[in-house]
Design a protein around this motif. Structure first.
Motif, PDB file in Angstrom:
ATOM      1  N   TYR A  75      35.353  -8.923  43.212  1.00 58.33           N
ATOM      2  CA  TYR A  75      36.272  -9.165  44.322  1.00 58.33           C
ATOM      3  C   TYR A  75      37.378 -10.083  43.813  1.00 58.33           C
ATOM      4  CZ  TYR A  75      34.351 -13.865  45.055  1.00 58.33           C
ATOM      5  OH  TYR A  75      33.973 -15.179  44.891  1.00 58.33           O
ATOM      6  N   GLN A  76      38.295 -10.464  44.682  1.00 55.97           N
ATOM      7  CA  GLN A  76      39.472 -11.202  44.223  1.00 55.97           C
ATOM      8  C   GLN A  76      39.125 -12.556  43.618  1.00 55.97           C
ATOM      9  OE1 GLN A  76      40.847 -14.132  45.676  1.00 55.97           O
ATOM     10  NE2 GLN A  76      39.222 -14.386  47.202  1.00 55.97           N
ATOM     11  N   GLY A  77      37.964 -13.093  43.943  1.00 55.18           N
ATOM     12  CA  GLY A  77      37.591 -14.412  43.441  1.00 55.18           C
ATOM     13  C   GLY A  77      36.688 -14.392  42.228  1.00 55.18           C
ATOM     14  N   GLY A  78      36.385 -13.212  41.690  1.00 51.44           N
ATOM     15  CA  GLY A  78      35.539 -13.141  40.506  1.00 51.44           C
ATOM     16  C   GLY A  78      34.477 -12.061  40.601  1.00 51.44           C
ATOM     17  N   ILE A  79      33.288 -12.368  40.111  1.00 54.84           N
ATOM     18  CA  ILE A  79      32.174 -11.421  40.091  1.00 54.84           C
ATOM     19  C   ILE A  79      30.946 -12.093  40.694  1.00 54.84           C
ATOM     20  CG2 ILE A  79      30.715  -9.949  38.650  1.00 54.84           C
ATOM     21  CD1 ILE A  79      32.870 -10.138  36.473  1.00 54.84           C
ATOM     22  N   ILE A  80      30.289 -11.413  41.609  1.00 55.40           N
ATOM     23  CA  ILE A  80      29.045 -11.899  42.196  1.00 55.40           C
ATOM     24  C   ILE A  80      27.880 -11.108  41.604  1.00 55.40           C
ATOM     25  CG2 ILE A  80      27.689 -12.176  44.305  1.00 55.40           C
ATOM     26  CD1 ILE A  80      30.021 -14.087  44.108  1.00 55.40           C
ATOM     27  N   VAL A  81      26.889 -11.818  41.114  1.00 60.44           N
ATOM     28  CA  VAL A  81      25.694 -11.207  40.532  1.00 60.44           C
ATOM     29  C   VAL A  81      24.485 -11.733  41.304  1.00 60.44           C
ATOM     30  CG1 VAL A  81      24.312 -10.876  38.455  1.00 60.44           C
ATOM     31  CG2 VAL A  81      26.798 -11.159  38.269  1.00 60.44           C
ATOM     32  N   ARG A 173      39.724 -10.247  27.863  1.00 59.59           N
ATOM     33  CA  ARG A 173      41.187 -10.380  27.938  1.00 59.59           C
ATOM     34  C   ARG A 173      41.817  -9.434  28.961  1.00 59.59           C
ATOM     35  NH1 ARG A 173      39.830  -8.045  23.121  1.00 59.59           N
ATOM     36  NH2 ARG A 173      40.504  -5.884  22.760  1.00 59.59           N
ATOM     37  N   THR A 174      41.100  -8.403  29.389  1.00 61.89           N
ATOM     38  CA  THR A 174      41.626  -7.480  30.396  1.00 61.89           C
ATOM     39  C   THR A 174      41.276  -7.907  31.810  1.00 61.89           C
ATOM     40  OG1 THR A 174      39.649  -6.054  30.336  1.00 61.89           O
ATOM     41  CG2 THR A 174      41.418  -5.583  28.749  1.00 61.89           C
ATOM     42  N   GLY A 175      40.443  -8.949  31.954  1.00 58.84           N
ATOM     43  CA  GLY A 175      40.022  -9.395  33.270  1.00 58.84           C
ATOM     44  C   GLY A 175      38.553  -9.095  33.523  1.00 58.84           C
ATOM     45  N   PRO A 176      38.124  -9.066  34.789  1.00 61.79           N
ATOM     46  CA  PRO A 176      36.716  -8.790  35.111  1.00 61.79           C
ATOM     47  C   PRO A 176      36.382  -7.313  34.961  1.00 61.79           C
ATOM     48  CG  PRO A 176      37.976  -9.055  37.126  1.00 61.79           C
ATOM     49  CD  PRO A 176      38.927  -9.358  35.996  1.00 61.79           C
ATOM     50  N   SER A 177      35.157  -7.028  34.511  1.00 62.84           N
ATOM     51  CA  SER A 177      34.710  -5.642  34.355  1.00 62.84           C
ATOM     52  C   SER A 177      33.240  -5.539  34.687  1.00 62.84           C
ATOM     53  CB  SER A 177      34.941  -5.145  32.921  1.00 62.84           C
ATOM     54  OG  SER A 177      36.309  -5.187  32.575  1.00 62.84           O
ATOM     55  N   LEU A 178      32.821  -4.346  35.098  1.00 62.50           N
ATOM     56  CA  LEU A 178      31.425  -4.072  35.429  1.00 62.50           C
ATOM     57  C   LEU A 178      31.071  -2.675  34.950  1.00 62.50           C
ATOM     58  CD1 LEU A 178      28.703  -4.470  36.925  1.00 62.50           C
ATOM     59  CD2 LEU A 178      29.882  -3.738  39.033  1.00 62.50           C
ATOM     60  N   TYR A 179      29.949  -2.564  34.232  1.00 59.19           N
ATOM     61  CA  TYR A 179      29.491  -1.276  33.711  1.00 59.19           C
ATOM     62  C   TYR A 179      28.019  -1.072  34.035  1.00 59.19           C
ATOM     63  CZ  TYR A 179      33.767  -0.844  30.944  1.00 59.19           C
ATOM     64  OH  TYR A 179      35.076  -0.731  30.545  1.00 59.19           O
ATOM     65  N   MET A 214      37.986 -10.839  50.207  1.00 54.23           N
ATOM     66  CA  MET A 214      37.021 -11.782  50.789  1.00 54.23           C
ATOM     67  C   MET A 214      37.056 -13.127  50.068  1.00 54.23           C
ATOM     68  SD  MET A 214      33.316 -10.455  49.366  1.00 54.23           S
ATOM     69  CE  MET A 214      33.660  -8.710  49.512  1.00 54.23           C
ATOM     70  N   THR A 215      36.676 -14.174  50.802  1.00 56.98           N
ATOM     71  CA  THR A 215      36.582 -15.512  50.224  1.00 56.98           C
ATOM     72  C   THR A 215      35.271 -15.644  49.460  1.00 56.98           C
ATOM     73  OG1 THR A 215      35.492 -16.454  52.168  1.00 56.98           O
ATOM     74  CG2 THR A 215      37.917 -16.435  52.153  1.00 56.98           C
ATOM     75  N   ASP A 216      35.125 -16.758  48.753  1.00 60.29           N
ATOM     76  CA  ASP A 216      33.891 -16.981  48.001  1.00 60.29           C
ATOM     77  C   ASP A 216      32.683 -17.034  48.929  1.00 60.29           C
ATOM     78  OD1 ASP A 216      35.409 -17.070  45.730  1.00 60.29           O
ATOM     79  OD2 ASP A 216      35.359 -19.252  45.509  1.00 60.29           O
ATOM     80  N   ASN A 217      32.797 -17.757  50.031  1.00 56.01           N
ATOM     81  CA  ASN A 217      31.670 -17.874  50.959  1.00 56.01           C
ATOM     82  C   ASN A 217      31.311 -16.530  51.580  1.00 56.01           C
ATOM     83  OD1 ASN A 217      31.313 -20.639  50.564  1.00 56.01           O
ATOM     84  ND2 ASN A 217      32.774 -21.180  52.184  1.00 56.01           N
ATOM     85  N   TYR A 244      24.710 -15.623  41.165  1.00 59.09           N
ATOM     86  CA  TYR A 244      25.641 -16.198  40.209  1.00 59.09           C
ATOM     87  C   TYR A 244      27.062 -15.805  40.569  1.00 59.09           C
ATOM     88  CZ  TYR A 244      21.504 -16.937  37.262  1.00 59.09           C
ATOM     89  OH  TYR A 244      20.286 -17.326  36.782  1.00 59.09           O
ATOM     90  N   HIS A 245      27.983 -16.715  40.293  1.00 60.11           N
ATOM     91  CA  HIS A 245      29.405 -16.452  40.511  1.00 60.11           C
ATOM     92  C   HIS A 245      30.111 -16.588  39.171  1.00 60.11           C
ATOM     93  CE1 HIS A 245      33.408 -17.589  42.721  1.00 60.11           C
ATOM     94  NE2 HIS A 245      33.470 -16.422  42.108  1.00 60.11           N
ATOM     95  N   MET A 246      30.692 -15.486  38.700  1.00 61.10           N
ATOM     96  CA  MET A 246      31.412 -15.482  37.433  1.00 61.10           C
ATOM     97  C   MET A 246      32.912 -15.512  37.671  1.00 61.10           C
ATOM     98  SD  MET A 246      29.390 -12.797  34.979  1.00 61.10           S
ATOM     99  CE  MET A 246      30.256 -13.477  33.545  1.00 61.10           C
ATOM    100  N   THR A 247      33.591 -16.372  36.902  1.00 56.94           N
ATOM    101  CA  THR A 247      35.049 -16.402  36.888  1.00 56.94           C
ATOM    102  C   THR A 247      35.500 -16.421  35.430  1.00 56.94           C
ATOM    103  OG1 THR A 247      35.208 -18.827  36.902  1.00 56.94           O
ATOM    104  CG2 THR A 247      35.069 -17.717  39.045  1.00 56.94           C
ATOM    105  N   SER A 248      36.793 -16.517  35.228  1.00 58.50           N
ATOM    106  CA  SER A 248      37.307 -16.575  33.860  1.00 58.50           C
ATOM    107  C   SER A 248      36.888 -17.863  33.151  1.00 58.50           C
ATOM    108  CB  SER A 248      38.836 -16.458  33.875  1.00 58.50           C
ATOM    109  OG  SER A 248      39.403 -17.489  34.667  1.00 58.50           O
ATOM    110  N   LYS A 249      36.436 -18.852  33.919  1.00 55.40           N
ATOM    111  CA  LYS A 249      36.019 -20.132  33.341  1.00 55.40           C
ATOM    112  C   LYS A 249      34.545 -20.160  32.963  1.00 55.40           C
ATOM    113  CE  LYS A 249      39.508 -22.733  35.943  1.00 55.40           C
ATOM    114  NZ  LYS A 249      39.749 -23.824  36.929  1.00 55.40           N
ATOM    115  N   GLY A 250      33.773 -19.162  33.416  1.00 59.17           N
ATOM    116  CA  GLY A 250      32.354 -19.135  33.076  1.00 59.17           C
ATOM    117  C   GLY A 250      31.500 -18.625  34.217  1.00 59.17           C
ATOM    118  N   CYS A 251      30.191 -18.767  34.053  1.00 60.29           N
ATOM    119  CA  CYS A 251      29.221 -18.269  35.026  1.00 60.29           C
ATOM    120  C   CYS A 251      28.424 -19.438  35.590  1.00 60.29           C
ATOM    121  CB  CYS A 251      28.293 -17.253  34.362  1.00 60.29           C
ATOM    122  SG  CYS A 251      27.053 -16.555  35.475  1.00 60.29           S
ATOM    123  N   ASN A 252      28.410 -19.566  36.917  1.00 61.27           N
ATOM    124  CA  ASN A 252      27.692 -20.650  37.582  1.00 61.27           C
ATOM    125  C   ASN A 252      26.669 -20.087  38.550  1.00 61.27           C
ATOM    126  OD1 ASN A 252      29.302 -22.789  36.410  1.00 61.27           O
ATOM    127  ND2 ASN A 252      30.941 -22.182  37.814  1.00 61.27           N
TER     128      ASN A 252
END
Length: 273
Positions: A75-81, A173-179, A214-217, A244-252
Protein backbone atom coordinates in the motif's frame (compact mmCIF):
# COMPACT_ATOMS: atom_id res chain seq x y z
CA UNK A 1 30.54 -29.82 -6.12
CA UNK A 2 33.06 -30.45 -3.37
CA UNK A 3 31.55 -31.59 -0.01
CA UNK A 4 33.40 -28.78 1.74
CA UNK A 5 31.37 -26.28 -0.29
CA UNK A 6 28.17 -27.61 1.30
CA UNK A 7 29.72 -26.93 4.71
CA UNK A 8 30.43 -23.36 3.68
CA UNK A 9 26.87 -22.92 2.44
CA UNK A 10 25.45 -24.26 5.69
CA UNK A 11 27.64 -22.01 7.79
CA UNK A 12 26.16 -18.96 6.11
CA UNK A 13 22.56 -20.20 6.10
CA UNK A 14 22.53 -21.45 9.69
CA UNK A 15 24.56 -18.80 11.50
CA UNK A 16 23.98 -15.81 9.16
CA UNK A 17 27.64 -14.96 9.67
CA UNK A 18 29.10 -11.68 8.49
CA UNK A 19 32.70 -12.86 8.43
CA UNK A 20 33.39 -14.26 4.97
CA UNK A 21 37.09 -14.78 5.53
CA UNK A 22 36.69 -18.55 5.05
CA UNK A 23 36.09 -17.87 1.34
CA UNK A 24 38.66 -17.08 -1.28
CA UNK A 25 37.86 -15.19 -4.46
CA UNK A 26 38.27 -18.44 -6.37
CA UNK A 27 35.52 -20.08 -4.30
CA UNK A 28 32.81 -17.54 -5.02
CA UNK A 29 32.13 -18.10 -8.73
CA UNK A 30 31.72 -21.84 -8.26
CA UNK A 31 29.43 -21.37 -5.26
CA UNK A 32 27.31 -18.80 -7.06
CA UNK A 33 26.86 -21.09 -10.06
CA UNK A 34 23.64 -22.89 -9.10
CA UNK A 35 24.24 -25.49 -11.78
CA UNK A 36 27.02 -26.83 -9.56
CA UNK A 37 24.63 -27.34 -6.65
CA UNK A 38 22.99 -30.74 -7.00
CA UNK A 39 21.02 -32.56 -4.36
CA UNK A 40 20.76 -36.36 -4.49
CA UNK A 41 17.38 -37.72 -5.47
CA UNK A 42 15.33 -39.63 -2.88
CA UNK A 43 15.46 -43.42 -2.86
CA UNK A 44 12.35 -43.69 -5.00
CA UNK A 45 11.56 -43.01 -8.62
CA UNK A 46 8.89 -40.51 -7.64
CA UNK A 47 7.97 -39.93 -3.97
CA UNK A 48 4.56 -38.58 -5.00
CA UNK A 49 3.57 -42.16 -5.87
CA UNK A 50 3.85 -43.17 -2.21
CA UNK A 51 2.96 -39.94 -0.38
CA UNK A 52 0.33 -37.28 -0.79
CA UNK A 53 1.45 -34.10 0.91
CA UNK A 54 -1.26 -31.85 -0.46
CA UNK A 55 -4.10 -33.67 1.31
CA UNK A 56 -2.21 -34.92 4.34
CA UNK A 57 -2.91 -38.55 3.47
CA UNK A 58 -0.07 -40.95 4.07
CA UNK A 59 0.44 -44.13 2.11
CA UNK A 60 4.00 -44.78 3.25
CA UNK A 61 3.46 -43.92 6.92
CA UNK A 62 4.80 -40.37 6.52
CA UNK A 63 2.85 -37.41 7.89
CA UNK A 64 4.36 -34.04 7.04
CA UNK A 65 4.40 -30.94 9.27
CA UNK A 66 2.44 -28.17 7.59
CA UNK A 67 2.01 -24.43 7.95
CA UNK A 68 -1.17 -22.52 7.26
CA UNK A 69 -1.87 -18.81 6.61
CA UNK A 70 0.35 -15.90 5.57
CA UNK A 71 -0.75 -12.58 4.07
CA UNK A 72 1.32 -9.87 2.38
CA UNK A 73 0.11 -6.70 0.67
CA UNK A 74 1.52 -3.43 -0.63
CA UNK A 75 0.00 0.00 0.00
CA UNK A 76 1.11 3.63 -0.12
CA UNK A 77 2.86 3.37 3.24
CA UNK A 78 4.94 0.27 2.54
CA UNK A 79 4.41 -3.48 2.86
CA UNK A 80 2.39 -5.33 5.49
CA UNK A 81 3.40 -8.91 6.29
CA UNK A 82 1.14 -10.97 8.57
CA UNK A 83 1.44 -14.64 9.51
CA UNK A 84 0.14 -16.99 12.17
CA UNK A 85 2.45 -19.52 13.78
CA UNK A 86 0.69 -22.89 13.93
CA UNK A 87 2.21 -26.10 12.56
CA UNK A 88 0.08 -29.21 12.31
CA UNK A 89 0.73 -32.87 11.61
CA UNK A 90 -2.63 -34.22 10.52
CA UNK A 91 -5.04 -33.30 13.33
CA UNK A 92 -2.22 -32.86 15.86
CA UNK A 93 -0.84 -29.38 16.65
CA UNK A 94 2.94 -29.68 16.58
CA UNK A 95 3.71 -26.07 17.49
CA UNK A 96 1.84 -22.84 18.10
CA UNK A 97 4.93 -20.65 18.02
CA UNK A 98 6.75 -21.20 14.73
CA UNK A 99 8.20 -18.14 12.99
CA UNK A 100 6.90 -18.12 9.40
CA UNK A 101 8.33 -14.72 8.48
CA UNK A 102 12.04 -15.10 7.70
CA UNK A 103 14.51 -12.32 6.91
CA UNK A 104 16.36 -13.09 3.70
CA UNK A 105 18.41 -9.87 3.65
CA UNK A 106 18.12 -6.55 5.45
CA UNK A 107 15.51 -5.40 2.93
CA UNK A 108 13.78 -8.65 1.89
CA UNK A 109 11.61 -11.05 3.88
CA UNK A 110 9.97 -14.34 3.01
CA UNK A 111 6.93 -16.13 4.39
CA UNK A 112 6.62 -19.91 4.19
CA UNK A 113 3.57 -22.11 3.91
CA UNK A 114 3.18 -25.81 3.22
CA UNK A 115 5.52 -28.53 4.43
CA UNK A 116 7.65 -27.00 7.17
CA UNK A 117 10.68 -29.15 6.38
CA UNK A 118 10.60 -28.10 2.72
CA UNK A 119 10.20 -24.46 3.72
CA UNK A 120 13.08 -24.39 6.20
CA UNK A 121 15.45 -26.19 3.84
CA UNK A 122 14.82 -24.20 0.68
CA UNK A 123 14.67 -20.84 2.42
CA UNK A 124 18.09 -21.62 3.91
CA UNK A 125 19.36 -22.18 0.37
CA UNK A 126 17.78 -18.91 -0.75
CA UNK A 127 19.48 -17.02 2.10
CA UNK A 128 22.79 -18.57 1.13
CA UNK A 129 22.47 -17.64 -2.54
CA UNK A 130 21.40 -14.07 -1.79
CA UNK A 131 24.23 -13.48 0.66
CA UNK A 132 26.79 -14.88 -1.76
CA UNK A 133 25.41 -12.69 -4.52
CA UNK A 134 25.71 -9.57 -2.38
CA UNK A 135 29.19 -10.57 -1.28
CA UNK A 136 30.47 -11.01 -4.82
CA UNK A 137 28.67 -8.09 -6.48
CA UNK A 138 28.89 -5.70 -3.51
CA UNK A 139 25.33 -4.58 -4.26
CA UNK A 140 21.98 -5.33 -2.67
CA UNK A 141 20.05 -8.10 -4.40
CA UNK A 142 16.68 -7.09 -5.86
CA UNK A 143 13.42 -8.71 -4.84
CA UNK A 144 12.84 -10.00 -8.36
CA UNK A 145 16.32 -11.58 -8.43
CA UNK A 146 15.74 -13.28 -5.08
CA UNK A 147 12.42 -14.62 -6.33
CA UNK A 148 14.02 -15.91 -9.53
CA UNK A 149 16.75 -17.66 -7.52
CA UNK A 150 14.10 -19.40 -5.42
CA UNK A 151 12.24 -20.38 -8.59
CA UNK A 152 15.43 -21.77 -10.14
CA UNK A 153 16.27 -23.75 -7.00
CA UNK A 154 12.85 -25.40 -6.90
CA UNK A 155 12.35 -25.95 -10.64
CA UNK A 156 14.44 -29.16 -10.97
CA UNK A 157 12.39 -30.80 -8.19
CA UNK A 158 8.89 -30.13 -9.51
CA UNK A 159 8.35 -33.85 -10.26
CA UNK A 160 9.16 -34.82 -6.66
CA UNK A 161 5.95 -33.34 -5.23
CA UNK A 162 7.50 -30.91 -2.78
CA UNK A 163 4.91 -28.90 -0.88
CA UNK A 164 6.00 -25.29 -0.45
CA UNK A 165 4.67 -21.84 -1.28
CA UNK A 166 6.55 -18.68 -0.36
CA UNK A 167 5.81 -14.97 -0.54
CA UNK A 168 8.94 -12.89 -1.08
CA UNK A 169 8.56 -9.17 -0.38
CA UNK A 170 10.88 -6.25 0.11
CA UNK A 171 12.41 -3.02 -1.14
CA UNK A 172 15.05 -2.46 -3.79
CA UNK A 173 16.02 0.38 -6.11
CA UNK A 174 12.71 0.02 -8.00
CA UNK A 175 10.62 0.34 -4.83
CA UNK A 176 8.42 -2.24 -3.03
CA UNK A 177 7.80 -5.62 -4.67
CA UNK A 178 5.96 -8.84 -3.87
CA UNK A 179 6.36 -12.24 -5.53
CA UNK A 180 4.73 -15.64 -5.12
CA UNK A 181 6.85 -18.76 -5.75
CA UNK A 182 5.85 -22.37 -5.26
CA UNK A 183 7.07 -25.89 -5.95
CA UNK A 184 4.79 -26.27 -9.00
CA UNK A 185 6.92 -23.90 -11.04
CA UNK A 186 4.89 -20.72 -10.46
CA UNK A 187 6.63 -17.36 -10.01
CA UNK A 188 4.25 -14.37 -10.10
CA UNK A 189 4.34 -10.73 -9.10
CA UNK A 190 1.44 -9.00 -7.36
CA UNK A 191 0.31 -6.31 -4.93
CA UNK A 192 -1.59 -8.48 -2.45
CA UNK A 193 -1.36 -12.20 -1.83
CA UNK A 194 -2.43 -14.80 0.73
CA UNK A 195 -1.12 -18.36 0.97
CA UNK A 196 -1.99 -21.40 3.04
CA UNK A 197 -4.97 -23.34 4.35
CA UNK A 198 -6.80 -20.22 5.50
CA UNK A 199 -5.78 -18.08 2.53
CA UNK A 200 -9.21 -18.13 0.88
CA UNK A 201 -10.82 -16.53 3.95
CA UNK A 202 -7.95 -14.08 4.41
CA UNK A 203 -7.91 -13.03 0.76
CA UNK A 204 -11.67 -12.49 0.71
CA UNK A 205 -11.27 -9.96 3.54
CA UNK A 206 -8.23 -8.36 1.92
CA UNK A 207 -9.88 -8.06 -1.48
CA UNK A 208 -13.00 -6.49 0.04
CA UNK A 209 -11.31 -3.90 2.25
CA UNK A 210 -8.08 -3.06 0.42
CA UNK A 211 -7.42 0.41 -0.99
CA UNK A 212 -4.03 1.85 -1.89
CA UNK A 213 -4.31 5.16 0.02
CA UNK A 214 -4.96 3.58 3.44
CA UNK A 215 -3.10 4.83 6.50
CA UNK A 216 -0.71 2.69 8.52
CA UNK A 217 -3.31 2.03 11.23
CA UNK A 218 -5.91 1.06 8.64
CA UNK A 219 -3.40 -1.34 7.06
CA UNK A 220 -2.66 -2.90 10.45
CA UNK A 221 -6.38 -3.37 11.08
CA UNK A 222 -6.95 -5.03 7.70
CA UNK A 223 -4.02 -7.36 8.34
CA UNK A 224 -5.56 -8.41 11.66
CA UNK A 225 -8.96 -8.93 10.04
CA UNK A 226 -7.42 -11.21 7.39
CA UNK A 227 -5.89 -13.50 9.99
CA UNK A 228 -9.04 -13.31 12.13
CA UNK A 229 -11.03 -14.78 9.25
CA UNK A 230 -8.40 -17.44 8.67
CA UNK A 231 -8.18 -18.65 12.27
CA UNK A 232 -11.98 -18.51 12.64
CA UNK A 233 -12.70 -20.82 9.73
CA UNK A 234 -9.48 -22.83 9.32
CA UNK A 235 -8.66 -25.10 12.26
CA UNK A 236 -5.06 -25.46 11.05
CA UNK A 237 -4.40 -21.73 11.49
CA UNK A 238 -3.73 -20.20 14.89
CA UNK A 239 -1.10 -19.64 17.53
CA UNK A 240 0.69 -16.29 17.56
CA UNK A 241 -0.18 -13.65 14.97
CA UNK A 242 2.90 -11.66 13.98
CA UNK A 243 2.65 -8.50 11.91
CA UNK A 244 5.53 -6.66 10.22
CA UNK A 245 5.66 -3.30 8.48
CA UNK A 246 8.31 -2.89 5.79
CA UNK A 247 9.45 0.45 4.42
CA UNK A 248 12.51 1.63 2.53
CA UNK A 249 14.19 2.10 5.92
CA UNK A 250 13.77 -1.52 7.02
CA UNK A 251 11.39 -4.04 8.54
CA UNK A 252 9.78 -3.52 11.96
CA UNK A 253 7.57 -5.86 13.95
CA UNK A 254 4.28 -4.08 14.62
CA UNK A 255 2.63 -6.60 16.91
CA UNK A 256 2.74 -10.14 18.25
CA UNK A 257 -0.67 -11.23 19.50
CA UNK A 258 -2.26 -14.50 20.55
CA UNK A 259 -4.82 -15.51 17.92
CA UNK A 260 -7.42 -16.22 20.63
CA UNK A 261 -7.20 -12.59 21.75
CA UNK A 262 -7.66 -11.35 18.18
CA UNK A 263 -10.67 -13.60 17.64
CA UNK A 264 -12.21 -12.43 20.91
CA UNK A 265 -11.59 -8.79 19.99
CA UNK A 266 -13.33 -8.99 16.61
CA UNK A 267 -16.19 -11.11 17.90
CA UNK A 268 -16.83 -8.50 20.59
CA UNK A 269 -16.85 -5.76 17.97
CA UNK A 270 -19.24 -7.72 15.77
CA UNK A 271 -21.54 -8.39 18.72
CA UNK A 272 -21.65 -4.70 19.64
CA UNK A 273 -22.55 -3.77 16.06
Amino acid sequence: MDPHDYLKLDLIADKRINNYSLFTNADLPSLLNHENIHLPNPKAVNPSNSTDRSSGNTVAGIDFDKGSTTVVFLYQGGIIVVAESRITKGSYIVSDNFEKVIHITETIVCTISGCTADGCYWVRRLITACQLYELESETKISVSAASQIMHNLLQPYVIFDLNLAVLIAGYDRTGPSLYYVDTHGVCEKGNMMAVGGGSAFAFATLDTNFFWEMTDNQAYEIGKQCIFQAVSFDIFSGGIIRMYHMTSKGCNRVSETDSDDVVEQFRSLNASD
